[in-house]
Write a protein that holds these residues in place. Structure first.
Motif, PDB file in Angstrom:
ATOM      1  N   UNK A 221      24.045  37.908  85.119  1.00 17.04           N
ATOM      2  CA  UNK A 221      23.974  36.578  85.720  1.00 17.04           C
ATOM      3  C   UNK A 221      23.220  35.613  84.810  1.00 17.04           C
ATOM      4  N   UNK A 222      22.090  36.046  84.276  1.00 13.46           N
ATOM      5  CA  UNK A 222      21.269  35.161  83.451  1.00 13.46           C
ATOM      6  C   UNK A 222      21.927  34.846  82.114  1.00 13.46           C
ATOM      7  N   UNK A 223      22.587  35.828  81.530  1.00 11.50           N
ATOM      8  CA  UNK A 223      23.289  35.576  80.276  1.00 11.50           C
ATOM      9  C   UNK A 223      24.467  34.633  80.514  1.00 11.50           C
ATOM     10  N   UNK A 224      25.127  34.768  81.666  1.00  7.37           N
ATOM     11  CA  UNK A 224      26.221  33.857  82.002  1.00  7.37           C
ATOM     12  C   UNK A 224      25.731  32.411  82.079  1.00  7.37           C
ATOM     13  N   UNK A 225      24.439  32.242  82.398  1.00  7.68           N
ATOM     14  CA  UNK A 225      23.833  30.914  82.442  1.00  7.68           C
ATOM     15  C   UNK A 225      23.186  30.555  81.103  1.00  7.68           C
ATOM     16  N   UNK A 226      23.537  31.318  80.073  1.00 11.62           N
ATOM     17  CA  UNK A 226      23.089  31.078  78.696  1.00 11.62           C
ATOM     18  C   UNK A 226      21.583  31.169  78.532  1.00 11.62           C
ATOM     19  N   UNK A 227      20.951  32.012  79.329  1.00  8.91           N
ATOM     20  CA  UNK A 227      19.530  32.276  79.134  1.00  8.91           C
ATOM     21  C   UNK A 227      19.359  33.301  78.021  1.00  8.91           C
ATOM     22  N   UNK A 228      18.266  33.192  77.300  1.00  5.11           N
ATOM     23  CA  UNK A 228      17.920  34.196  76.297  1.00  5.11           C
ATOM     24  C   UNK A 228      17.105  35.277  76.998  1.00  5.11           C
ATOM     25  N   UNK A 229      17.601  36.521  76.966  1.00  5.71           N
ATOM     26  CA  UNK A 229      17.018  37.593  77.775  1.00  5.71           C
ATOM     27  C   UNK A 229      16.485  38.728  76.911  1.00  5.71           C
ATOM     28  N   UNK A 230      15.263  39.148  77.201  1.00  5.48           N
ATOM     29  CA  UNK A 230      14.722  40.406  76.686  1.00  5.48           C
ATOM     30  C   UNK A 230      14.358  41.264  77.891  1.00  5.48           C
TER      31      UNK A 230
END
Length: 337
Positions: free
Chosen positions: A204-213
């Motif tokens: 979900x967060x990557x779909x919103x173009x968030x940078x995730x670790x």
């Protein structure tokens, strides 16, 4: 004796959480479901969703439940891989079924496992339902358990492996203003606490173009030696990393991903009570949605004040998600916790 608590049945692995007890409970649930059919209360397909988390014995217990449901002529829809509890609840609703279960002990310590029971709409089973199942269990013995081999259930079509992941993610994304999140270019650190949240939440967060670790995402039935429950005490590593590496946000979830903990960019732990207050205020003030709120006796009373300011009502119920669900349905509330 198997007794349901505020969040389903939970027991220590090897003491009360055993194959015999899980099977006995599954048989009791199956008998309850069949009783609803015979009484004419169940008109739709008789099916039962089964999901599980990463705890010791969870997958195996999900298979035990599926085999017993199949033997009782109830189609078991077994989610093919580990799944967050909200995904399992969504699947019950999506398939228009009346029943389902998650094999999980939620935020309990590693030596526990358990079963959460769900009813129509993906809600937690009501007190009336769990009490009726307990009555049935009082009259059952191990000799009453019906069971078939897992592969036989597959071949007969009474056990169906399903993958609701994509539908669940799309369902979430359609209700989110993704464009607004994209504009922020957020840098987020995710801590699933060795539980099941990583894949869904990260997608979900990557779909919103968030940078995730991500930290603490490997399979560890001991949960890294800590309680898999997000709190100021258990999220010290997340807090330190958010501040040191300048993340915008830290997000943590409990073992079965139905509880949330937030660390802001300054390292402050945002209590779930505060999150609930912010969400309710947002729905009223920014989305213009009308409706009351349901809280249990331990939840912040600030909700009462916000509801009053907007001409709404805050309803108090006992502790337990099943009471929250019932309260929301009964009073038409827009949020609860």
């Amino acid at each position: 004796m198997i007794k349901f608590g505020t969040g389903g049945w939970r027991a220590i692995i090897g003491e009360e959480f055993t194959k015999d007890n899980v099977s006995l409970l599954a048989q009791g649930i199956a008998q309850y479901v069949k009783n609803q059919v015979h009484d004419g209360k169940e008109k739709n397909e008789v099916g039962f969703v089964v999901g599980y988390d990463r705890r010791f014995l969870s997958k195996r217990a999900a298979m035990w439940i599926s085999k017993i449901m199949a033997a009782n002529e109830i189609t078991a829809y077994l989610i093919h891989d580990i799944a967050p509890t909200p995904l399992i609840m969504y699947t019950v609703d999506c398939l228009k079924l009346k029943y389902g279960a998650a094999v999980t002990a939620s935020h309990n310590s590693y030596d526990y496992n358990g079963i959460k029971l769900f009813a129509g709409g993906g809600r937690d089973a009501s007190l009336e339902v769990t009490k009726e199942i307990e009555k049935i269990l009082n009259g059952l013995t191990l000799k009453d358990i019906k069971e078939i081999e897992f592969e036989e259930g597959i071949n007969l079509g009474k056990i169906k492996k399903i993958d609701p992941f994509n539908d669940y993610i799309d369902y979430i994304l359609q209700d989110i203003d993704v464009s607004k999140i994209k504009e922020r270019h957020l840098k987020i650190l995710l801590d699933p606490m060795y539980g099941v949240a990583k894949t869904c939440l990260q997608t979900v967060l990557i779909s919103a173009r968030c940078s995730i670790d991500v930290i603490n995402d490997r399979h560890d039935p001991l949960f890294g030696g800590r309680l898999p429950s997000p709190s100021a005490e258990t999220l010290k590593k997340l807090r330190d990393m958010v501040v040191d590496r300048k993340y915008d946000l830290g997000i943590a979830t409990d073992g079965d991903a139905d509880r949330l903990g937030i660390i802001d960019e300054m390292g402050k732990f945002i209590h779930p009570n505060d999150i609930l207050v912010l969400l309710y205020y947002y729905l009223l003030a920014y989305k213009g949605i009308k409706g009351g709120v349901v809280r249990n006796i331990a939840t912040t009373h600030l909700l009462d004040r916000i509801a009053k300011d907007y001409g709404e009502v805050c309803y108090e119920v006992p502790v337990g998600f099943k009471h929250i669900s019932q309260g929301m349905e009964k009073n038409g509330a827009i949020i609860g916790g």
